[in-house]
Design an enzyme around this catalytic site. Sequence first.
Site, short mmCIF file in Angstrom:
data_model
loop_
_atom_site.label_atom_id
_atom_site.label_comp_id
_atom_site.label_asym_id
_atom_site.label_seq_id
_atom_site.Cartn_x
_atom_site.Cartn_y
_atom_site.Cartn_z
N LYS A 17 0.03 30.45 12.35
CA LYS A 17 1.20 31.39 12.95
C LYS A 17 0.78 32.12 14.30
O LYS A 17 -0.82 32.53 14.23
CB LYS A 17 1.43 32.54 11.82
CG LYS A 17 2.46 33.37 12.14
CD LYS A 17 2.46 34.14 10.84
CE LYS A 17 3.67 35.61 11.13
NZ LYS A 17 3.77 36.51 9.88
N SER A 23 8.46 36.74 8.42
CA SER A 23 8.38 36.50 9.52
C SER A 23 7.46 35.20 10.17
O SER A 23 7.69 34.68 11.07
CB SER A 23 7.59 37.44 10.40
OG SER A 23 6.36 37.61 9.58
N SER A 56 6.22 37.60 4.16
CA SER A 56 6.41 36.73 5.21
C SER A 56 5.74 35.57 5.10
O SER A 56 6.34 34.67 5.78
CB SER A 56 5.67 37.37 6.57
OG SER A 56 6.83 38.28 7.03
N1 GLN Z 1 10.18 41.52 6.64
C1 GLN Z 1 9.18 42.50 6.46
C2 GLN Z 1 8.72 43.42 7.51
O1 GLN Z 1 9.62 43.26 8.62
C3 GLN Z 1 7.97 41.64 6.02
C4 GLN Z 1 7.23 41.05 7.15
C5 GLN Z 1 5.94 40.61 6.94
O2 GLN Z 1 5.56 40.24 5.77
N2 GLN Z 1 5.04 40.38 8.07
O3 GLN Z 1 8.17 44.18 7.82
#
Ligand code: GLN
Length: 502
Positions: free
Chosen positions: A85, A160, A184
């Site tokens: 990532k 994400s 995420s």
């Molecule tokens: N969707 C959550 C956020 O926007 C989690 C994102 C993540 O785990 N990086 O913060």
Amino acid sequence: MSLPALTIHEAARLLAAGEISATELTEAVLDRIFSVDNAIKAYLTLTPELALEGARAADMSLGEARRNGTTADLPPLTGIPFAIKDVITVEGVPLTCGSRILEGYLPPYGATVVDRLGAAGAVILGKTNTDEFAMGSSTENSAYFTTRNPWDLTRVPGGSSGGSAAAVAADLCLAALGSDTGGSVRQPASLCGVVGLKPTYGRVSRYGLVAYASSFDQIGPFAKDVTDAAIMLSAMAGHDPSDSTSLRDPVPDYRGGLQQSAATSRPLAGVRVGVPGEYFIPGMQAEVEAAVRKAVGVLEELGAEVHPISLPHTDLALPVYYLLASAEASANLARFDGIRYGLSERGGSLWETYLETRSKGFGPEVKRRIMLGAYALSAGYYDAYYLKAQQVRTLIKADFDAALAEVDVIACPTSPVTAFPIGERANDPLSMYLADIFTLSLNLAGLPGMSLPCGFDGKSLPIGLQLIAGPLQEERLLRVAHTYEQATEWHLRRPVVGTIED
Ligand code: GLN
């Protein structure tokens, strides 16, 4: 035999036996990327030279080990191509975090996890797409492009870490790294039908992971099955002097722990599984609830004792998470100032340089979080928002402590819905935030959790089962997941990747 479709453990066996070479395997995966990633768009940056160089080195070690009869001693990921990532640094490879503000930035050092996978013999294919600074649940917040779900190219892969999840699901790598701050790794794993594991906070070093919300962030593996997730975790985990929050506890042989589970007909006898009532809510997709309840039934048939449990503060997790994560983000993202990294829009004064760079470089979701976070931390509001949220965080953790004193593992859905159409939630931040409603509370508590495939909805989109355990109980989590996986065939289904007209 399709080489890109192999799991790590299958590929490792073929490599050790000399039936395939690491170069052949890497070339086959790169060919697949070149032919289908224009439809999926999982990768932001490809590193074919780095990959082939790694594969050649792996072939040398493999050849030598075969000649000496020592293939059993080879590092566990020798010759395995994987994706990273793009919030995790690889020395000298562009790092964007899905943001314009880092355009042109080349990190001078690699993350500890990347070094560890490298030391285990793994081959780096490239960097995968992400919501900007890992803020989002669909990968639509990437400043570059949206990744598509391999099961249906008109739908999101989740986020994400959507690029990594889609890459694993579409056989554009054998495994991948993601980061999980509020879900995420697990949510995109669920939406793409692969295995995703978020380790205990501190189990894996965060050195080289660009900080979003430092008290939540954790790097985790995406894999095609539970065995591969166990292999990845063993290679990644362990104390790192460069990360003061990394734990000193010894790293178990997670894969070795799986072997025992196949022996009896009731391999989960004695395992207590808790099912939290709060995780089955009005408005969730009925097919998700049905599939998860059926999966719990399978655990019971395998010998587990199933108990209803309660996590009473669950409904507070979402506001508390978004408040605290935004507060931490507002501090962490202050470093992107137009002086030190990437984009630099020089203004007449230092202040104007900050203003221009940050206005141009950050997208709308990141700006929203910085504003919300700075507000919650400001004098006069700190007590009412930040402090209060920290107190509720403690209550949420106490809920888990109490529940996990009665049961060994918690089973629930990973996501309330299957993959949603691209664009459906993009302009509605609150509905996007709801995508993580079942994943973010365990980040508040620092606990390990994973998502594994447990069914499909009427549109043939994957459904994920989430398993949660106490701190450092990854071995138990993986053993229960592996036992479930062996009794079912969901993980064997693969999407047929079509093409799409842009
Ligand atoms: N969707 C959550 C956020 O926007 C989690 C994102 C993540 O785990 N990086 O913060």
